[in-house]
Design a protein around this motif. Structure first.
Motif, short mmCIF file in Angstrom:
data_model
loop_
_atom_site.label_atom_id
_atom_site.label_comp_id
_atom_site.label_asym_id
_atom_site.label_seq_id
_atom_site.Cartn_x
_atom_site.Cartn_y
_atom_site.Cartn_z
N MET A 1 56.37 42.82 42.46
CA MET A 1 54.96 42.48 42.36
C MET A 1 54.80 40.95 42.35
O MET A 1 55.39 40.27 41.52
CB MET A 1 54.37 43.08 41.08
CG MET A 1 52.88 42.88 40.93
SD MET A 1 52.19 43.91 39.61
CE MET A 1 53.15 43.37 38.20
N LEU A 2 54.01 40.44 43.28
CA LEU A 2 53.79 39.00 43.41
C LEU A 2 52.54 38.59 42.64
O LEU A 2 51.53 39.29 42.67
CB LEU A 2 53.64 38.62 44.88
CG LEU A 2 54.80 39.01 45.80
CD1 LEU A 2 54.44 38.74 47.26
CD2 LEU A 2 56.06 38.25 45.42
N ALA A 141 42.54 46.22 48.52
CA ALA A 141 42.32 45.40 47.32
C ALA A 141 41.41 46.15 46.35
O ALA A 141 40.39 46.71 46.76
CB ALA A 141 41.70 44.06 47.69
N ILE A 142 41.80 46.13 45.08
CA ILE A 142 41.00 46.75 44.03
C ILE A 142 40.53 45.66 43.08
O ILE A 142 41.35 45.01 42.43
CB ILE A 142 41.80 47.81 43.26
CG1 ILE A 142 42.42 48.84 44.22
CG2 ILE A 142 40.91 48.50 42.22
CD1 ILE A 142 43.31 49.85 43.53
N PRO A 143 39.21 45.43 42.96
CA PRO A 143 38.71 44.38 42.07
C PRO A 143 38.92 44.75 40.59
O PRO A 143 39.00 45.92 40.23
CB PRO A 143 37.22 44.31 42.39
CG PRO A 143 37.05 45.04 43.69
CD PRO A 143 38.14 46.06 43.72
N PHE A 144 38.98 43.73 39.75
CA PHE A 144 39.14 43.97 38.31
C PHE A 144 37.90 44.68 37.75
O PHE A 144 38.00 45.46 36.81
CB PHE A 144 39.39 42.66 37.55
CG PHE A 144 38.17 41.79 37.36
CD1 PHE A 144 37.40 41.89 36.22
CD2 PHE A 144 37.78 40.89 38.34
CE1 PHE A 144 36.27 41.10 36.03
CE2 PHE A 144 36.66 40.09 38.17
CZ PHE A 144 35.90 40.20 37.02
N PHE A 179 45.62 43.56 43.64
CA PHE A 179 44.65 43.59 42.54
C PHE A 179 43.89 42.26 42.52
O PHE A 179 44.49 41.21 42.27
CB PHE A 179 45.35 43.83 41.21
CG PHE A 179 45.67 45.28 40.93
CD1 PHE A 179 45.62 46.24 41.92
CD2 PHE A 179 46.02 45.68 39.65
CE1 PHE A 179 45.91 47.57 41.67
CE2 PHE A 179 46.31 47.01 39.37
CZ PHE A 179 46.26 47.95 40.37
N LEU A 180 42.59 42.36 42.76
CA LEU A 180 41.74 41.17 42.79
C LEU A 180 41.32 40.80 41.36
O LEU A 180 40.45 41.42 40.78
CB LEU A 180 40.49 41.43 43.62
CG LEU A 180 40.61 41.35 45.14
CD1 LEU A 180 39.38 41.94 45.81
CD2 LEU A 180 40.82 39.91 45.60
N GLY A 181 41.95 39.77 40.84
CA GLY A 181 41.59 39.27 39.53
C GLY A 181 42.08 40.16 38.39
O GLY A 181 42.30 41.35 38.55
N ILE A 182 42.26 39.53 37.24
CA ILE A 182 42.59 40.25 36.01
C ILE A 182 41.81 39.60 34.88
O ILE A 182 41.99 38.42 34.60
CB ILE A 182 44.10 40.18 35.69
CG1 ILE A 182 44.90 40.92 36.75
CG2 ILE A 182 44.38 40.77 34.32
CD1 ILE A 182 46.39 40.94 36.47
N ASP A 203 46.15 38.48 41.95
CA ASP A 203 45.70 37.11 41.71
C ASP A 203 44.93 37.09 40.40
O ASP A 203 44.34 38.09 40.01
CB ASP A 203 44.83 36.58 42.85
CG ASP A 203 43.44 37.22 42.87
OD1 ASP A 203 42.52 36.71 42.21
OD2 ASP A 203 43.27 38.27 43.55
N SER A 204 44.97 35.95 39.71
CA SER A 204 44.30 35.87 38.42
C SER A 204 43.99 34.43 38.04
O SER A 204 44.79 33.53 38.27
CB SER A 204 45.18 36.48 37.32
OG SER A 204 44.58 36.35 36.05
#
Length: 212
Positions: A1-2, A141-144, A179-182, A203-204
């Motif tokens: 996981m990057l 992509a799945i947003p937070f 995963f878009l944002g955390i 990304d976060s």
């Protein structure tokens, strides 16, 4: 996981110590020459990179022509197709129209499209995935904040676990998930090793914001 952290410019030169890949917000390329030049250099040698359409930051994606123009100049390995927050139909219309309009060019540039799931329910998000796969878009992509007015620290986890059961491991293995944002990094502690194995990248900005 990057993992890639969105960072202020004062941390640009240190980013390789804690970022696995460059993540670029498209609208800043036109607004900030320093930002543009830094990521132009970073993407030149990156084996994996993402150009985002800035829908979350702006409320809507940057225009089609601006997005493809930035992609031509920076040459990311992946590009987030235009989406609209929590709006399934507008997202699918814009993302698929953009992809069909520039499909041949993206292929020549070796840029992989990423379709964002949007909607008001798990079924909406699932239907987005089916439409993307039907259009030969396999990066998702799945947003937070994938479902509005919910606990963003757990709702994506709940959807992802539901999705694995819905699709099965074989179909999940055909897809690449970003995963878009955390909002809360503790979200990642909820996933099993098998569930995490399906997440290709994240990304976060959360660590930076909490630090500030």
């Amino acid at each position: 996981m990057l993992i890639s952290h969105e960072i202020p410019k004062c941390l640009f030169e240190k980013s390789k110590h804690f970022n696995d890949y460059p993540y670029v917000l498209g609208h800043l390329i036109k607004l900030d020459p320093e930002y543009k030049e830094f990521y132009k250099r970073e993407l030149k040698n990156a084996s994996y990179s993402i150009l985002d359409n800035s829908a979350f930051e702006l409320g809507k994606s940057i225009p089609f022509e601006e997005l493809i123009s930035v992609a031509r100049e920076l040459r990311p390995t992946h590009l987030v197709l235009p989406d609209t927050v929590h709006d399934k139909e507008t997202t699918l219309k814009n993302s698929i129209n953009f992809y069909l309009q520039y499909e041949n060019e993206l292929e020549k540039l070796r840029i992989e499209p990423i379709g964002v799931v949007q909607g008001e329910s798990f079924i909406d998000l699932y239907e987005c995935i089916l439409r993307y796969v039907g259009s030969s878009i396999y990066s998702i992509a799945i947003p937070f904040d994938c479902i509005v007015d919910t606990d963003y620290g757990t709702v994506r986890f709940q959807f992802f676990r539901w999705l694995i059961k819905k699709l099965g491991r074989t179909e999940m293995g055909r897809l690449q998930f970003h995963f878009l944002g955390i909002q809360n990094p503790q979200e990642m502690l909820l996933y099993s090793d098998i569930e995490r194995s399906y997440i290709n990248s994240i990304d976060s900005s959360s660590p930076i914001l909490h630090g500030v």
